[in-house]
Each structure stands twice: as structure tokens, then as C-alpha cells.
Design a protein around this motif. Structure first.
Motif, PDB file in Angstrom:
ATOM      1  N   THR A 256      13.634 -47.121  25.178  1.00 26.96           N
ATOM      2  CA  THR A 256      13.640 -45.671  25.436  1.00 26.96           C
ATOM      3  C   THR A 256      12.556 -44.906  24.693  1.00 26.96           C
ATOM      4  OG1 THR A 256      15.178 -45.067  23.642  1.00 26.96           O
ATOM      5  CG2 THR A 256      16.146 -45.676  25.793  1.00 26.96           C
ATOM      6  N   ASP A 257      12.173 -45.348  23.495  1.00 24.19           N
ATOM      7  CA  ASP A 257      11.352 -44.521  22.610  1.00 24.19           C
ATOM      8  C   ASP A 257      11.989 -43.141  22.434  1.00 24.19           C
ATOM      9  OD1 ASP A 257       9.320 -43.817  20.887  1.00 24.19           O
ATOM     10  OD2 ASP A 257       7.858 -43.379  22.446  1.00 24.19           O
ATOM     11  N   HIS A 258      13.318 -43.130  22.338  1.00 23.01           N
ATOM     12  CA  HIS A 258      14.073 -41.895  22.112  1.00 23.01           C
ATOM     13  C   HIS A 258      13.468 -41.140  20.938  1.00 23.01           C
ATOM     14  CE1 HIS A 258      17.664 -39.339  21.645  1.00 23.01           C
ATOM     15  NE2 HIS A 258      17.607 -39.620  20.355  1.00 23.01           N
ATOM     16  N   ALA A 259      13.015 -39.892  21.183  1.00 20.14           N
ATOM     17  CA  ALA A 259      12.301 -39.128  20.154  1.00 20.14           C
ATOM     18  C   ALA A 259      12.637 -37.649  20.291  1.00 20.14           C
ATOM     19  CB  ALA A 259      10.796 -39.359  20.273  1.00 20.14           C
ATOM     20  N   PRO A 260      13.793 -37.227  19.780  1.00 25.57           N
ATOM     21  CA  PRO A 260      14.239 -35.845  19.985  1.00 25.57           C
ATOM     22  C   PRO A 260      13.518 -34.825  19.120  1.00 25.57           C
ATOM     23  CG  PRO A 260      15.794 -37.051  18.608  1.00 25.57           C
ATOM     24  CD  PRO A 260      14.774 -38.047  19.055  1.00 25.57           C
ATOM     25  N   HIS A 261      13.345 -33.652  19.700  1.00 24.32           N
ATOM     26  CA  HIS A 261      12.885 -32.456  18.995  1.00 24.32           C
ATOM     27  C   HIS A 261      13.796 -31.307  19.411  1.00 24.32           C
ATOM     28  CE1 HIS A 261       9.164 -34.436  17.735  1.00 24.32           C
ATOM     29  NE2 HIS A 261       9.047 -34.892  18.978  1.00 24.32           N
TER      30      HIS A 261
END
Length: 445
Positions: free
Chosen positions: A309-314
Motif C-alpha cells: 500500500t505505501d500507506h502514508a497518511p497526512h
């Protein structure tokens, strides 16, 4: 809960789908059979009509802890992942401070041991000046070494040729790379700032972080790996051109150079910037239509080895900034399996291939001990899905701390009903049991 009995599931595992019962006992898969209904268990799940897959292993996430916990934390994001069938994650070192020493890395493991509902591992970060720390890494209990050969935060851009040679010639374990040529990106950025000023439309993102930047850096990483015999894993491939750098004529177990595709690079294309803008701004960029079709083809023919996913929340507020100051990355860890099941519904990929690329191959690629397969004696990391129940993504059911998803308004034609993490029923029909945390991954190297 020490035992769980799953009855009448359509078990998707190792290239086959067959109806079976599964007995989970003390964290492990104790029995797989066709007539286990007479066995007494603490919990029995009737899985008639549902599909049981090995839990998703996501080899690339950013959970933002420590230091960036206004965006996310290990507890919140692991919990969101479990709701989507992600039983295991590997998290990146560009937190604050960057995980560039063994002590800072251990701090993250300590946080996860206290708070993570999912199983976990963390990458050791490489910089231009920490090779001695990198070489202290215990390869039995760390997923790999992360090298940013492109933009990153803090001191994590590795652009020194001598340092790269040191890492590739001496790394004790798998090297995972972010590949974008920094000089190309900087030159393009300068041109676009001159042309468009302070706030261009996000549609320029794949033109700035372009195909050339990706192929140049990926080619360099492969050349270094081949020169030094290193074990290389290139993360988030985004271009059709890059897919031709990888082999499919040998089995995964014999590959020293492997690759990954992320769900958003299969799902979105450059046309989506018109409606989603900075929401899908990420590095490497979502590219023009045509690349995602080539990525899927490479996934199916095994040039690309795993899905992540490369989940990268902002925060939503951060993402509303003008293009140049809006941070790159998007939250994804709650829905990767459902997104891939959409491709299954469209006839583009089989359930068996989904299980392979999201579980089996990840375990094999990283040499994870006793996970990634539905086998007797393996840890019970399992996800049960209903392929006949729809879910529309909305702010009300997004579980990320940041509170938003680029998928809002999208109807997904499958539902995760149960997630079992290391033998613990962590999620059932919208309800979490957080009485037990996940396990630290171990590796057979």
C-alpha cells in the motif's frame, strides 16, 4: 480465546480454492480438514459461502510514530489495517527522529508491542553516514534496510555514491529502495516553478516526478545490486518501462532482485488528479493511463512479485496546501484487499493470484517465519471475506486517524467480515477485540 473453529470456508491458498474447516489453537493453525465440526472450540465461525485467505502482509507502510502522531500512530493505523484484512505490516524508518540507530529502531518495536493490533516489523534506515549502525542489524528479527534513493525527510536521502556502494556491498540483509532520481526531480521542479509559479495544478506531479526519474534510479539500484551480489527489493514500481527490468524466468526463491507494486498505482491514473488533486499526490507519482495496465500485466506474469500500500497518511488540512507544500502520500491500509477483489470481480486477476501476491510471495520474499500461508503449524493469520456484500467508503467508516480516504464515495463489492491475527480474533463484523496485540515478525535467514 485459545481456539477458533472455522467451518465450511472456501479456502484460497497455494494456487487452489477448496472447501475446508480450519482449527486454530494457541495462535497456530492446528488442523485443516473437511469434517472438523465435531471438535469443541472456544469460538466457532460458520464460513459457508465466504472465502478464507491468508492475512495480507503489507511490506510498506508509514504509521508516523514517533514524532508525527498528529497524522497517525501505530495503534490507529494497525487497527484500520486489521479491519481490511491486513494482519501484518512492515513500517518505514522516516519517522521523527528517523530510525537510524539500533536504539531508535527498538523504540518503535516497543511501541508496537504495546499498541499494535497487527503483527509488525520495522525497517532499519540508511543515511549517508550511519553505515556502522546498519551493519549492527540482526537479520533474524528485522525485515530489511530501507534506502531512499529519492526524496525523503530528515537525513534519509542517500545520494552519495560511496555510501551506496558501502550499503550494497555490505548490507547484512534485504535492501528495500525508493527509486527516483533526485537530480531529475529537482531539475523538473525548477522548470515547473518558473513556468507555473507557486501553485500549479497537481496534474503536473507525474510530469515532475516522471518516468525518466524512476527508470534512471531503478536501473542504478539494479546495477549496484548485480555488481555487489546484494539482495534488492525495489518498492512501488509505477512505470511500464521499469517492469522490463525484472525477471520472471526463475522462481521467486531464486531471485536476488524483486519488486513491488502498490494498490493505488493499479487503481488510479493521471486523469484522477482532475477530481482528487493533492489527495493522490504521492512519491513516486501516479502516472498517465497506460502504466497501470502494464503494471498489472507484470504482476500477473511475475515480473512484479508483491502488492503493498505505501500507506502514508497526512491530515486533511495539510493536503489542502498549495501543490508545492502539500505533502506526498495517501492513506490506503484499510482497503487494499477489497481493491484487489474489485479487479477479481472485473475478471482481471484470480483469487489465487491475490493470495499469492499479498501473502505467499511477501512471506517468501522477506523469508518470514511461519506466515503467509494457510498451513498446519503456521501462525493463524487469516481473513474471511464475503464477496456478495457491498461497502461504500465514507468518512463514517474510514478508520484512519487522519479521517479521510481518496476512495470516499467508492462502492467496493466485497466485505471483510473476520480478521484473525496470530490466532486472535481481532476483528469480527465491525467489532474489534484489542485484548491482545500482534506479534513481532521473525525471519528465516
Amino acid at each position: 480465546m485459545s481456539s477458533i473453529l472455522i467451518l465450511n470456508a472456501q479456502v484460497v491458498n497455494e494456487g487452489k480454492i477448496q472447501v475446508a474447516d480450519i482449527l486454530v489453537k494457541d495462535g497456530f493453525i492446528d488442523q485443516i480438514g473437511t469434517n472438523l465440526s465435531g471438535i469443541s472450540a472456544d469460538k466457532t465461525i460458520d464460513a459457508t459461502g465466504k472465502y478464507l485467505l491468508p492475512g495480507v502482509i503489507d511490506d510498506q507502510v508509514h504509521f508516523r510514530e514517533p514524532g508525527l502522531t498528529h497524522k497517525a500512530c501505530i495503534h490507529s493505523e494497525a487497527r484500520a489495517g486489521v479491519a481490511g484484512g491486513v494482519t501484518t505490516f512492515m513500517e518505514m524508518p522516516n519517522t521523527v527522529p528517523n530510525a537510524l540507530t539500533q536504539e531508535l529502531l527498538q523504540d518503535k518495536y516497543d511501541i508496537a508491542a504495546r499498541t499494535s493490533l497487527a503483527n509488525y516489523s520495522f525497517y532499519m534506515g540508511a543515511s549517508n553516514d550511519n553505515i556502522e549502525e546498519v551493519l549492527k542489524t540482526n537479520i533474524q528479527n528485522i525485515c530489511g534496510i530501507k534506502v531512499f534513493m529519492g526524496s525523503s525527510t530528515g537525513n534519509m536521502l542517500v545520494d552519495n555514491e560511496k555510501t551506496l556502494t558501502n550499503i550494497f556491498s555490505n548490507s547484512p540483509t534485504l535492501i528495500a529502495t525508493h527509486c527516483e532520481d533526485e537530480a531529475t526531480v529537482r531539475a523538473n521542479s525548477a522548470l515547473y516553478k518558473e513556468k507555473y509559479g507557486d501553485n500549479p495544478h497537481p496534474r503536473v506531479h507525474p510530469e515532475i516526478r516522471n518516468v525518466e526519474a524512476c527508470i534512471k534510479s531503478s536501473s542504478m539500484a539494479i546495477e549496484l545490486a548485480q555488481q555487489h551480489g546484494a539482495r534488492l527489493h525495489i518498492l512501488h514500481i509505477t512505470t511500464g518501462e521499469e517492469t522490463h527490468l525484472f525477471r520472471n524466468d526463475i522462481p521467486l526463491k531464486d531471485k536476488k532482485i524483486t519488486s513491488e507494486v502498490c494498490v493505488h498505482h493499479l487503481w488510479f491514473d493521471a486523469r484522477d488528479y482532475e477530481t482528487l488533486g493533492n489527495q493522490i499526490k504521492c512519491n513516486p507519482a501516479v502516472k498517465a493511463d497506460g502504466h497501470k495496465q502494464q503494471l498489472l500485466a507484470a504482476l500477473l506474469d511475475d515480473r512484479i512479485d508483491v502488492i503493498a500500500t505505501d500507506h502514508a497518511p497526512h491530515t486533511w488540512e495539510e493536503k489542502q496546501n498549495p501543490y508545492w507544500s502539500s505533502p506526498s502520500g495517501l492513506p490506503l491500509v484499510q482497503h487494499p484487499l477489497q481493491l484487489m477483489l474489485e479487479f477479481y470481480k472485473e475478471g482481471k486477476i484470480s483469487l489465487e493470484k491475490i493470495a499469492e501476491k499479498m501473502s505467499h510471495a511477501v512471506a517468501d520474499c522477506f523469508q518470514i517465519s511461519k506466515r503467509g500461508y494457510i498451513r498446519e503449524g503456521y501462525w493463524a493469520d487469516l481473513v474471511l471475506v464475503d464477496l456478495n456484500e457491498e461497502v461504500t467508503v465514507s468518512k463514517e467508516n474510514v478508520l484512519y486517524q487522519c479521517g479521510w480516504s481518496p476512495l470516499e464515495g467508492t462502492t467496493l463489492r466485497s466485505k471483510v467480515t473476520h480478521t484473525i491475527v496470530s490466532g486472535h480474533l481481532a476483528y469480527e463484523n465491525g467489532t474489534f477485540d484489542e485484548s491482545k496485540t500482534g506479534q513481532r515478525l521473525l525471519f528465516e535467514r
